[in-house]
Design a protein around this motif. Structure first.
Motif, mmCIF file in Angstrom:
data_model
loop_
_atom_site.group_PDB
_atom_site.id
_atom_site.type_symbol
_atom_site.label_atom_id
_atom_site.label_comp_id
_atom_site.label_asym_id
_atom_site.label_seq_id
_atom_site.Cartn_x
_atom_site.Cartn_y
_atom_site.Cartn_z
ATOM 1 N N LEU A 564 1.024 -1.219 -0.121
ATOM 2 C CA LEU A 564 0.171 0.130 0.111
ATOM 3 C C LEU A 564 0.920 1.108 -0.056
ATOM 4 O O LEU A 564 1.730 1.427 0.714
ATOM 5 N N TYR A 565 0.411 2.285 -0.901
ATOM 6 C CA TYR A 565 1.233 3.435 -0.996
ATOM 7 C C TYR A 565 0.526 4.659 -0.831
ATOM 8 O O TYR A 565 -0.593 4.660 -1.265
ATOM 9 N N LEU A 566 0.923 5.521 0.155
ATOM 10 C CA LEU A 566 0.337 6.780 0.535
ATOM 11 C C LEU A 566 1.144 7.742 0.147
ATOM 12 O O LEU A 566 2.304 7.751 0.300
ATOM 13 N N PHE A 567 0.353 9.050 -0.252
ATOM 14 C CA PHE A 567 1.124 10.323 -0.674
ATOM 15 C C PHE A 567 0.613 11.496 0.106
ATOM 16 O O PHE A 567 -0.438 11.799 0.704
ATOM 17 N N GLY A 568 1.797 12.263 0.390
ATOM 18 C CA GLY A 568 1.655 13.729 0.864
ATOM 19 C C GLY A 568 1.964 14.758 0.145
ATOM 20 O O GLY A 568 2.248 14.650 -1.163
ATOM 21 N N PRO A 569 1.661 15.897 0.493
ATOM 22 C CA PRO A 569 1.969 17.134 -0.374
ATOM 23 C C PRO A 569 3.396 17.296 -0.939
ATOM 24 O O PRO A 569 3.598 17.552 -2.190
ATOM 25 N N GLU A 570 4.535 16.640 -0.427
ATOM 26 C CA GLU A 570 5.746 16.866 -0.790
ATOM 27 C C GLU A 570 6.174 15.690 -1.393
ATOM 28 O O GLU A 570 7.543 15.198 -1.792
ATOM 29 N N SER A 571 5.442 14.603 -1.372
ATOM 30 C CA SER A 571 5.774 13.338 -1.873
ATOM 31 C C SER A 571 6.307 13.225 -3.123
ATOM 32 O O SER A 571 5.465 13.618 -4.234
ATOM 33 N N ASP A 572 7.437 12.685 -3.525
ATOM 34 C CA ASP A 572 7.736 12.304 -4.827
ATOM 35 C C ASP A 572 6.977 11.041 -5.513
ATOM 36 O O ASP A 572 7.716 9.817 -5.340
ATOM 37 N N ARG A 573 5.819 11.165 -6.022
ATOM 38 C CA ARG A 573 4.858 10.021 -6.378
ATOM 39 C C ARG A 573 5.706 8.981 -7.182
ATOM 40 O O ARG A 573 5.418 7.965 -7.087
ATOM 41 N N PRO A 574 6.084 9.855 -8.573
ATOM 42 C CA PRO A 574 6.697 8.790 -9.363
ATOM 43 C C PRO A 574 7.915 7.995 -8.657
ATOM 44 O O PRO A 574 8.144 6.794 -9.190
ATOM 45 N N ALA A 575 8.795 8.407 -7.840
ATOM 46 C CA ALA A 575 9.980 7.776 -7.206
ATOM 47 C C ALA A 575 9.364 6.736 -6.324
ATOM 48 O O ALA A 575 9.863 5.653 -6.349
ATOM 49 N N ILE A 576 8.379 7.150 -5.453
ATOM 50 C CA ILE A 576 7.978 5.941 -4.768
ATOM 51 C C ILE A 576 7.306 4.902 -5.561
ATOM 52 O O ILE A 576 7.223 3.885 -4.986
ATOM 53 N N LEU A 577 6.554 5.124 -6.634
ATOM 54 C CA LEU A 577 5.932 4.180 -7.472
ATOM 55 C C LEU A 577 7.066 3.459 -8.434
ATOM 56 O O LEU A 577 6.402 2.498 -9.303
ATOM 57 N N LYS A 578 8.165 3.736 -8.471
ATOM 58 C CA LYS A 578 9.115 3.269 -9.508
ATOM 59 C C LYS A 578 9.440 1.927 -9.599
ATOM 60 O O LYS A 578 9.200 1.156 -10.614
ATOM 61 N N ASP A 579 9.085 1.196 -8.349
ATOM 62 C CA ASP A 579 9.175 -0.162 -8.360
ATOM 63 C C ASP A 579 8.032 -1.118 -8.820
ATOM 64 O O ASP A 579 8.174 -1.981 -9.742
ATOM 65 N N GLU A 580 7.048 -0.555 -8.641
ATOM 66 C CA GLU A 580 5.749 -0.904 -9.134
ATOM 67 C C GLU A 580 5.826 -0.775 -10.929
ATOM 68 O O GLU A 580 5.298 -1.754 -11.500
ATOM 69 N N VAL A 581 6.182 0.497 -11.274
ATOM 70 C CA VAL A 581 6.293 0.664 -12.627
ATOM 71 C C VAL A 581 7.303 -0.169 -13.069
ATOM 72 O O VAL A 581 7.053 -0.739 -14.465
ATOM 73 N N ARG A 583 7.954 -3.405 -12.281
ATOM 74 C CA ARG A 583 7.342 -4.571 -12.238
ATOM 75 C C ARG A 583 6.619 -4.775 -13.367
ATOM 76 O O ARG A 583 6.358 -5.803 -14.070
ATOM 77 N N LEU A 584 5.534 -3.641 -13.629
ATOM 78 C CA LEU A 584 4.757 -3.737 -14.688
ATOM 79 C C LEU A 584 5.375 -3.827 -15.897
ATOM 80 O O LEU A 584 4.964 -4.582 -16.692
ATOM 81 N N ARG A 585 6.668 -3.092 -16.348
ATOM 82 C CA ARG A 585 7.294 -3.141 -17.493
ATOM 83 C C ARG A 585 7.872 -4.726 -17.653
ATOM 84 O O ARG A 585 7.766 -5.163 -18.692
ATOM 85 N N GLU A 586 8.390 -5.307 -16.596
ATOM 86 C CA GLU A 586 8.880 -6.674 -16.683
ATOM 87 C C GLU A 586 7.979 -7.627 -16.909
ATOM 88 O O GLU A 586 8.405 -8.843 -17.588
ATOM 89 N N GLN A 587 6.632 -7.496 -16.594
ATOM 90 C CA GLN A 587 5.594 -8.590 -16.727
ATOM 91 C C GLN A 587 4.951 -8.783 -17.992
ATOM 92 O O GLN A 587 4.116 -9.591 -18.426
ATOM 93 N N VAL A 588 5.184 -7.591 -18.996
ATOM 94 C CA VAL A 588 4.604 -7.459 -20.159
ATOM 95 C C VAL A 588 5.078 -8.455 -21.214
ATOM 96 O O VAL A 588 6.379 -8.624 -21.302
ATOM 97 N N ALA A 589 4.296 -9.351 -21.754
ATOM 98 C CA ALA A 589 4.480 -10.186 -22.802
ATOM 99 C C ALA A 589 4.780 -9.666 -24.104
ATOM 100 O O ALA A 589 4.795 -8.378 -24.446
ATOM 101 N N PHE A 590 5.450 -10.397 -25.180
ATOM 102 C CA PHE A 590 5.664 -9.638 -26.565
ATOM 103 C C PHE A 590 4.427 -9.602 -27.113
ATOM 104 O O PHE A 590 3.376 -9.941 -27.140
#
Length: 944
Positions: A564-581, A583-590
């Motif tokens: 679970l990911y929560l965000f605040g006013p100063e949170s760098d959201r893309p940096a927090i979610l980079k691991d999930e991004v 994983r999504l790239r790695e699981q994509v099939a041809f």
């Protein structure tokens, strides 16, 4: 270790027993020698003379005995108690059926570790039961009218030849009986006399050591020697010999049987007889043996005689230790030709189980596990173990808030529990506040044995307090039963990994982590779930605003592995979610596109975001933190990537309507597709930071003004209320930061190249330069000046025509202002200054009929070393003008002209370069350069 462990107690018990029997240890234990060493020994008989006072014999301990005492290890009891002194723990350890790695035969150490040498027996009182034999010497003293002393020796026939009495048969009598016979015989002859009888010298005897002894043979020993003393002095019994059936044979008959175990274990000396001439000591082979290992006081191999049961054999070993598991005792037994077998024995109520030759009794320890206990950990005053009772609840363990430390978190606490059915670690959470205030509520849970109650505080990283439970659960996890752990990241009070219950929801997890922090984004949170068994990542966007409306679909039950990911006013959201991004790239099939979308432009947190099912453009803007104040809220640009035949890609761009009033087909409700990229535009002519201008000096309202994007100099003067009567517009100083930066760059560039410029001057030809610039000093002087030069700071003055700019706001002279501009309107200046190579540098009152050369002449004219053709004027508005002119009033080409000056101007006459030495030239040249650079706003363009 076992040898050292039991050697010292055995040795000490033996010495106590022996010395307690009328100092037998010192009276009997003389030095024994074999026959072939008899002539070399001075210890075969007691010394002559009267008895001396009893003195301590010198005893020398062997090196092995000393090392044994010095390196004595803690006993099993000490080890057990030391372990109990440690803090109470519920940890279980794998406990194999292991006992001591080796066992030694009991009792044989007495022959190897007892003191190896004894001093000769001197002055020792002879015991009353000592048997008289040939060679004994008597000293007889008779006290009467006439005192008489006799020294008498027992003859080979066993007689004493006493004067006045005759021969008396004493051989075979005890010392007490012999004294009585002698005294009575002498008293009959000397009436009223007092007789004192002592032994001065003792006879020696020969004994034969045979059987299972270390050194069999014939030995000459003292007449006071006992069986045990003789065994010790002659090397003892070998480990193949019996300690329970030591025989003394005399005249072909067994006159004594000695059991060494009685002495070692009970302190009983029965059978330890005095030896006589010709006695044979026979040690038969060892009898039936049984080994005892494990939780007993004296693990060893024991020779059994009358001990036929397990209980009797355990008595030989000193009994059981408190840590013995009585119901788990085993007997390893030889099962004939078939090998070995195990016999289980329960010692709870004693055991009459028979033992057989070669048995090994294993007394196993109790399981290192503590039952009927609950553990209290965390933010409490007295953490540790407490006794568990039936129907015990939280408030029975935490009886009041006085047991808690300052800063306790009453909203949440946890119970770690061992599930006896599944053999898995479980956790449950409860409200500590509710449990203490309402003992009858469900929050006041029942406790089970071996529960661990954890109390949290409000400031310590909570995941660290639960790390041990998390590690247990991960170790217990399997592919079919993953660890019930969820992870919380981002804008949270106590992030990390948390054990969860089967009914834990998203809001529950946030409560476990200390609750929502102020400023948490209630509109967007991310739940990342790994789908089993495929391992694919599924992303869900959550809205806490929906939670408040009771929509359980937005407060789902958590599963093992959720993040679970929560965000605040100063949170760098893309940096927090980079691991999930990732994983999504790695699981994509041809042939597919990763469910990732991007947003940029005028949003709070631009970057890449995971795409959720049914995600719309408005959802993406919400995920990015919303639009910024500069965003253009009507339309945006969407770029969409599409695959052609799974091999080629193209990108289409089209405008998106962000409001319902737009006529565009695509709107904010449009559903996004993988790899979509949204760009939000900025409002036209948006100024993020308003321009602030400072005007000082001779204006009606000096100060700092916030101006529009296109505000001009004329406009800001009008805002300042215009000029005062004393304002000198021609001398206006206009400072601009952008100009200052350009000037500073030019100055730094020139100063950086100063050494090259000066080198060129030194190498260039000049009239009589060798005389004016000595070769050996000029270069060094120049170098010293360069070293002392400090970087000059530019001011950023821009030359303006204030009169023209403010006169009806003339566009040709007016200029658009920049942020940070500073305008200084000075008072009228009615003087002209002359400096440099003139005879009297000073300032003169301005007169319109005077020009530059007039003011130079008014200052005494130029000096001999002056370069008047290079004189220049710095006008009050910052302009720099040279006096050199083609149309010279002095009549020569390129000669000085009488240039007009303005009030507040400065006339500068430089020094001639060709007529000074190197150091003077350098200082003058740098000074000239510096003044020129500060006086013009266009110096930057001269070096580009």
């Amino acid at each position: 270790m076992l040898k050292r462990r039991y050697l010292l107690p055995t040795l000490m018990s033996l010495l106590v027993v022996v010395t307690s029997n009328t100092v037998v240890a010192q009276s009997r234990y003389g030095v024994l020698q074999p026959d072939d060493l008899q002539k070399q020994s001075a210890l075969a008989a007691a010394p002559s003379g009267a008895d001396e006072p009893l003195v301590d014999s010198e005893v020398q301990l062997s090196k092995d005995a000393l090392m044994s005492v010095a390196t004595d290890q803690p006993s099993e009891l000490e080890k057990t108690v030391a372990q109990k002194l440690e803090p109470v723990s519920l940890e279980e350890r794998i406990q194999e059926q292991t006992v001591q790695p080796k066992l030694e035969q009991f009792g044989y150490d007495i022959f190897s570790s007892i003191p190896s040498t004894f001093a000769p027996v001197v002055g020792i009182p002879v015991p009353e039961d000592y048997v008289i034999g040939p060679g004994d010497s008597f000293k007889v003293q008779v006290f009467s009218v006439t005192d008489v002393e006799y020294n008498l020796v027992v003859t080979r026939e066993g007689r004493l030849l006493v004067p006045e009495v005759g021969d008396i048969q004493v051989a075979g009598l005890t010392f007490k009986e012999a004294k009585t016979v002698l005294s009575e015989s002498l008293n009959r002859i000397r009436v009223g006399a007092k007789t004192v009888v002592t032994l001065s010298e003792l006879h020696t005897i020969q004994v034969l050591m045979v059987g299972e002894v270390t050194q069999p043979g014939s030995y000459t020993v003292s007449g006071l020697s006992s069986l045990l003393n003789t065994l010790i002095a002659t090397g003892g019994i070998s480990r193949t010999g019996s300690l329970r059936n030591i025989q003394v044979k005399r005249a072909g008959a067994v006159i004594a049987t000695f059991d060494l175990y009685d002495l070692l274990l009970k302190g009983v000396e029965t059978g330890n007889v005095y030896l006589r001439q010709g006695d044979i000591v026979f040690v038969p082979p060892i009898g039936k043996t049984v080994g005892v290992a494990g939780e007993v006081h004296r693990p060893a191999i024991y020779e059994v005689s009358e001990e036929n049961s397990v209980s009797q054999v355990l008595s030989l070993a000193g009994g059981l230790l408190p840590t013995a598991a009585k119901s788990k005792t085993q007997i390893e037994r030889i099962a004939g030709d078939n090998g070995y077998t195990l016999v289980q024995v329960d010692l709870s109520n004693g055991s009459n189980a028979d033992v057989e030759n070669g048995d090994l009794i294993r007394v196993l320890p109790v399981v290192e596990k503590m039952d009927n206990v609950v553990l209290l950990n965390g933010h409490v005053i007295t953490p540790g173990g407490y006794q568990w009772r039936p129907e015990m609840r939280i408030t029975d363990l935490i009886t009041s808030k006085r047991m808690l430390l300052q800063g306790t978190d009453f909203s949440i606490a946890a119970i770690e529990r061992e599930n006896v059915e599944t053999k898995r670690t479980e956790i449950s959470y409860f409200s500590l506040e509710a449990a203490l205030q309402s003992p009858n509520s469900a929050q006041n849970s029942l406790l089970k044995p071996r529960d661990r109650v954890i109390v949290f505080n409000t400031h310590t990283a909570r995941a660290e307090q639960l790390s041990s439970i998390v590690n247990k659960m991960r170790n217990e996890a399997t592919a079919s039963q993953p660890a019930p752990i969820a992870e919380l990241y981002g804008f949270v009070k106590h992030g990390g990994s948390y054990p969860i219950e089967s009914t834990t929801r998203v809001l529950d997890l946030i409560e476990y982590a200390g609750g929502l922090k102020p400023g948490t984004d209630n509109r967007y949170a991310v739940l990342a779930r790994t789908i089993k068994p495929s391992g694919l990542v599924d992303i869900t966007a959550l809205s806490f605003e929906s939670f408040n409306r009771g929509l359980t679909a937005h407060n789902p039950v958590l599963q093992a592995g959720d993040r679970l990911y929560l965000f605040g006013p100063e949170s760098d959201r893309p940096a927090i979610l980079k691991d999930e991004v990732k994983r999504l790239r790695e699981q994509v099939a041809f042939g597919e596109l990763a469910p990732i979308i991007e947003v940029g432009g005028a949003v709070a947190k631009p970057g890449a975001y995971p795409m959720t099912a049914g995600m719309r453009i408005n959802d993406l803007i919400t995920a990015a933190g919303g639009m910024t104040e500069s965003a253009y809220g009507l339309t945006a640009t969407l770029s969409r990537r599409s695959l052609l035949n799974g091999e080629f890609s193209k990108i289409d761009r089209f405008d998106i309507a962000l409001t319902s009033n737009s006529a565009l087909v695509e709107s904010g409700d449009s559903i996004l597709k993988p790899y979509d990229s949204l760009v939000l535009h900025q409002k036209p002519e948006w100024i993020n930071k308003p321009k602030r201008i400072t005007i000082e000096g001779e204006v009606l309202y000096p100060g700092t003004f916030e101006v529009d994007k296109r505000e001009t100099l004329c406009g800001v003067v009008q805002q300042a209320g215009g000029f005062t009567e004393d304002a000198y517009l021609f001398g206006t100083v206009f400072l601009r930061e952008s100009v200052r930066k350009k000037e500073q760059e030019a100055l730094d560039k020139i100063l950086g190249e100063m050494d090259d410029l000066l080198a060129e001057v030194h190498l260039s030809p000049g009239y009589e330069k060798d005389q004016k610039m000595p070769v050996n000093q000029g270069t060094n002087d120049t170098f010293q000046v360069i070293k002392q030069l400090a970087p000059k700071q530019a001011r950023g003055r821009l030359v303006i025509d204030m009169d023209a700019a403010v006169a009806n706001c003339n566009e040709s002279a007016d200029l658009v202002l920049e942020d940070g501009d500073r305008i200084i309107i000075p008072k009228y200046q009615d003087e002209v200054s002359v400096v440099g190579q003139v005879y009297f540098p000073t300032s003169h009152k301005f007169r319109s009929d005077r020009a530059a050369l007039d003011y130079i002449n008014l200052s005494g004219g130029t000096k001999e070393l002056a370069q008047r053709e290079h004189a220049y004027i710095v006008q009050a508005n910052g302009e720099v003008m040279t006096v050199r002119s083609k149309a010279s009033t002095w009549g020569w080409l390129m000669s000085p002209a009488n240039v007009a000056v303005t009030p507040g101007a400065t006339v500068y006459v430089p020094l001639s370069v060709d007529r000074i030495n190197g150091r003077e030239f350098t200082q003058s040249w740098v000074d000239i350069f510096y003044k020129l650079a500060l006086s013009t706003a266009s110096v930057d363009y001269l070096f580009k």
